[in-house]
Design an enzyme around this catalytic site. Structure first.
Site, PDB file in Angstrom:
ATOM      1  N   ARG A   1      28.837  46.741  45.520  1.00 32.68           N
ATOM      2  CA  ARG A   1      28.381  46.046  44.271  1.00 32.68           C
ATOM      3  C   ARG A   1      27.170  45.173  44.519  1.00 32.68           C
ATOM      4  O   ARG A   1      27.074  44.744  45.716  1.00 32.68           O
ATOM      5  CB  ARG A   1      29.588  44.956  44.060  1.00 32.68           C
ATOM      6  N   ASP A  42      35.633  30.523  39.952  1.00 31.40           N
ATOM      7  CA  ASP A  42      35.213  31.558  40.895  1.00 31.40           C
ATOM      8  C   ASP A  42      34.678  32.802  40.622  1.00 31.40           C
ATOM      9  O   ASP A  42      34.103  33.382  41.225  1.00 31.40           O
ATOM     10  CB  ASP A  42      36.570  31.774  41.802  1.00 31.40           C
TER      11      ASP A  42
HETATM   12  P1  AMP Z   1      39.651  37.782  40.974  1.00 28.22           P
HETATM   13  O1  AMP Z   1      40.824  37.343  40.175  1.00 28.22           O
HETATM   14  O2  AMP Z   1      39.683  39.486  41.437  1.00 28.22           O
HETATM   15  O3  AMP Z   1      38.506  37.187  40.970  1.00 28.22           O
HETATM   16  O4  AMP Z   1      40.218  37.533  42.659  1.00 28.22           O
HETATM   17  C1  AMP Z   1      40.792  36.133  42.572  1.00 28.22           C
HETATM   18  C2  AMP Z   1      41.035  35.875  44.298  1.00 28.22           C
HETATM   19  O5  AMP Z   1      41.939  36.724  44.730  1.00 28.22           O
HETATM   20  C3  AMP Z   1      39.852  36.246  45.114  1.00 28.22           C
HETATM   21  O6  AMP Z   1      39.584  35.093  46.241  1.00 28.22           O
HETATM   22  C4  AMP Z   1      40.030  37.674  45.593  1.00 28.22           C
HETATM   23  O7  AMP Z   1      39.311  37.808  46.648  1.00 28.22           O
HETATM   24  C5  AMP Z   1      41.423  37.549  45.887  1.00 28.22           C
HETATM   25  N1  AMP Z   1      41.982  38.977  45.683  1.00 28.22           N
HETATM   26  C6  AMP Z   1      42.299  39.690  44.640  1.00 28.22           C
HETATM   27  N2  AMP Z   1      42.738  40.836  44.831  1.00 28.22           N
HETATM   28  C7  AMP Z   1      43.055  40.902  46.361  1.00 28.22           C
HETATM   29  C8  AMP Z   1      43.776  41.722  47.276  1.00 28.22           C
HETATM   30  N3  AMP Z   1      43.967  43.005  46.735  1.00 28.22           N
HETATM   31  N4  AMP Z   1      43.632  41.423  48.447  1.00 28.22           N
HETATM   32  C9  AMP Z   1      43.408  40.150  48.962  1.00 28.22           C
HETATM   33  N5  AMP Z   1      42.467  39.321  48.072  1.00 28.22           N
HETATM   34  C10 AMP Z   1      42.455  39.738  46.818  1.00 28.22           C
HETATM   35 MG    MG Z   2      36.629  37.117  41.225  1.00 25.10          MG
END
Ligand code: AMP
Ligand code: MG
Length: 486
Positions: free
Chosen positions: A180, A256
């Site tokens: 990305r 975030d």
């Molecule tokens: P997102 O909703 O994708 O923006 O993710 C929110 C948080 O969850 C961030 O800190 C991501 O790094 C973490 N996260 C999402 N999916 C995973 C995964 N499969 N393994 C570890 N961390 C995750």
């Molecule tokens: Mg995110």
């Protein structure tokens, strides 16, 4: 081996985040995967980054983007950040499945982050597996390229690779990594991480770093923190206005996922409106409709308020004064958003000058779309083809009344060209994205490729894309959901 070394030397990294912000991240290499394979490589973006596309669109390139071979000059790290998720504060999120490899200077003179998403566990992974599945990686690739072609600031995919490993979601799926590219990965949540811990001596260097990257003029302002807040607010006002005009629903506007750069980031549970509906929600976890289509401007102001809170001690040592100054910037977000929205609406209506009642004309049009559940994208596009527009309305009388007002107002000379240049015909419709993902899971990327071609030409009239311009078959969107964190 010699060839391999030459390839890893292809990136001319200049890693300011790693260098300047020690203590804001955990050094973290990607976890190697079993069998990297290139799925798709983004040649136009590679060219913008000054990279050797021929060399990287290869098995050796796949090894790099899967995290198995580390390019020279990379300083892989996981960034710390916090965030309000659906309104609740989580003090510790961070890159749980991503690493920043470093920064590149594009041929346009801009600085870009290159990160891998789905690259394995990090100190911020909590319960997660650190991985991504192929479907969400392809969705992010497609929608990012569509947004870019539509003129919306966005992160973009440089490459999608498969890992040869299985990830377990609601079912076993092929694992993938997305390379990305972003103007930066700084988020509102990055500031929150340090502010929530009372670490003003961390927020301050972060502010200066962010100013250097995104608001260089703010460093000469008498109040850099306030000028920075204004800069972020202006970029986000412009961004959300563009989303609204496109019928884009981000789906997970947590702090975030709210960038400092003003780019759209994280295409998880996102979707595009078909029938115009302010209450439209597509995310399976947004049960309250917090991030519904029509809520987005309000939510963005809420997110910017969270950013403002982190900056208060730097805006003014006097608390009351600091609050007053920051509040004024936050209030001005509304006017700024309205201004951006109206400017966009004028373009989409083909208006070349400004008049007092343009806002009412634009709002009445949108209200008409909502009342009669008309396809958002096609309705705007067919302002250039009223014969095709009329059958979309169940009560054409209301449409005719509005059309009479618009015709009276608009200059007919060159109108069709203006309308076509401002109103896309092709968006990545949800059923088409799902179709592309399903075919990819079955080993067929031709559906993805065709859709990618089409969304890269959103304002065109290529008859080969006619079917991709059409709304979903009746019933498809009933209960349609996209899923976060997949
Ligand atoms: P997102 O909703 O994708 O923006 O993710 C929110 C948080 O969850 C961030 O800190 C991501 O790094 C973490 N996260 C999402 N999916 C995973 C995964 N499969 N393994 C570890 N961390 C995750
Ligand atoms: Mg995110």
């Amino acid at each position: 081996m010699h060839l391999h070394r030459a390839l890893t030397a292809i990136f001319d990294f200049d890693n300011t985040f790693a260098r300047d912000l020690d203590g804001f991240y955990a050094p973290q290499a990607p976890e190697p995967v079993r069998e990297p394979a290139m799925v798709r490589f983004n040649r136009p973006l590679a060219t913008l980054l000054g990279l050797d596309a021929d060399a990287l669109d290869s098995p050796a390139g796949a090894a790099i983007f899967a995290g198995n071979s580390m390019p020279e000059g990379a300083t892989p790290l996981a960034q710390a950040y916090a965030g309000h998720q659906f309104g609740g504060f989580n003090p510790q999120l961070g890159d749980g499945r991503a690493v920043l490899l470093g920064e590149l200077l594009g041929t346009d003179g801009r600085r870009y982050d290159l990160a891998l998403k789905g690259s394995g566990r990090t100190p911020f992974s909590r319960g997660g597996d650190g991985r991504a599945a192929l479907g969400p990686v392809l969705r992010e690739y497609l929608v990012g390229e569509a947004m870019h072609a539509l003129g919306v600031p966005t992160t973009r995919a440089l490459a999608a690779v498969t890992t040869g490993e299985t990830v377990y979601r609601d079912r076993p799926l092929p694992g993938a990594v997305l390379a990305r590219v972003a103007s930066s990965h700084l988020r509102v949540g990055t500031f929150q991480f340090f502010a929530a811990r009372g670490l003003t001596h961390f927020v301050e260097p972060l502010l200066h770093y962010a100013i250097g990257r995104h608001d260089p003029a703010a460093s000469d302002d008498p109040n850099p923190a306030l000028a920075f807040l204004r800069g972020v607010a202006e970029r986000q006002a412009s961004l959300v206005a563009r989303w609204m005009h496109l019928g884009f629903v981000h789906g997970v506007m947590n702090t975030d996922n709210t960038t400092i750069s003003g780019e759209t980031i994280d295409y998880g549970p996102c979707a595009f409106l078909e029938a115009h509906d302010p209450r439209a929600v597509f995310s399976s976890i947004d049960t309250m409709g917090r991030y519904a289509y029509g809520q987005q401007p309000t939510i963005m102001q809420w997110n910017l308020t969270r950013l403002a809170e982190t900056l208060l001690p730097l805006v003014d040592p006097d608390e009351a004064r600091s609050l007053a100054l920051a509040s004024e910037v936050l209030r001005s977000f509304v006017a700024r958003f309205d201004h951006e929205w109206l400017a966009g609406a004028r373009r989409k209506l083909g208006l070349v000058d400004e008049r007092e009642d343009d806002d009412a004309l634009a709002r009445d049009w949108v209200a008409l779309l909502a009342d009669q559940h008309v396809d958002h994208t096609l309705a705007w596009r067919r302002l250039a083809d009223v014969d095709a527009l009329r059958p979309m309305f169940t009560d054409p009388g209301a449409l005719d009344g509005w059309l009479a007002r618009w015709r009276e107002r608009v200059d007919g000379r060159g109108l069709d060209d203006r309308l076509r240049a401002a109103n896309p015909r092709i968006i990545p419709r949800n059923h088409r994205v799902e179709e592309a993902i399903d075919a990819a899971y079955a080993g067929d990327l031709s559906v993805f490729d065709r859709l990618l071609d089409a969304v890269r030409d959103p304002f065109g009239d290529d008859p080969r894309h006619d079917d991709l311009a059409e709304p979903a078959p009746p019933g498809f969107l009933d209960g349609y959901q996209t899923f976060c964190g997949t």
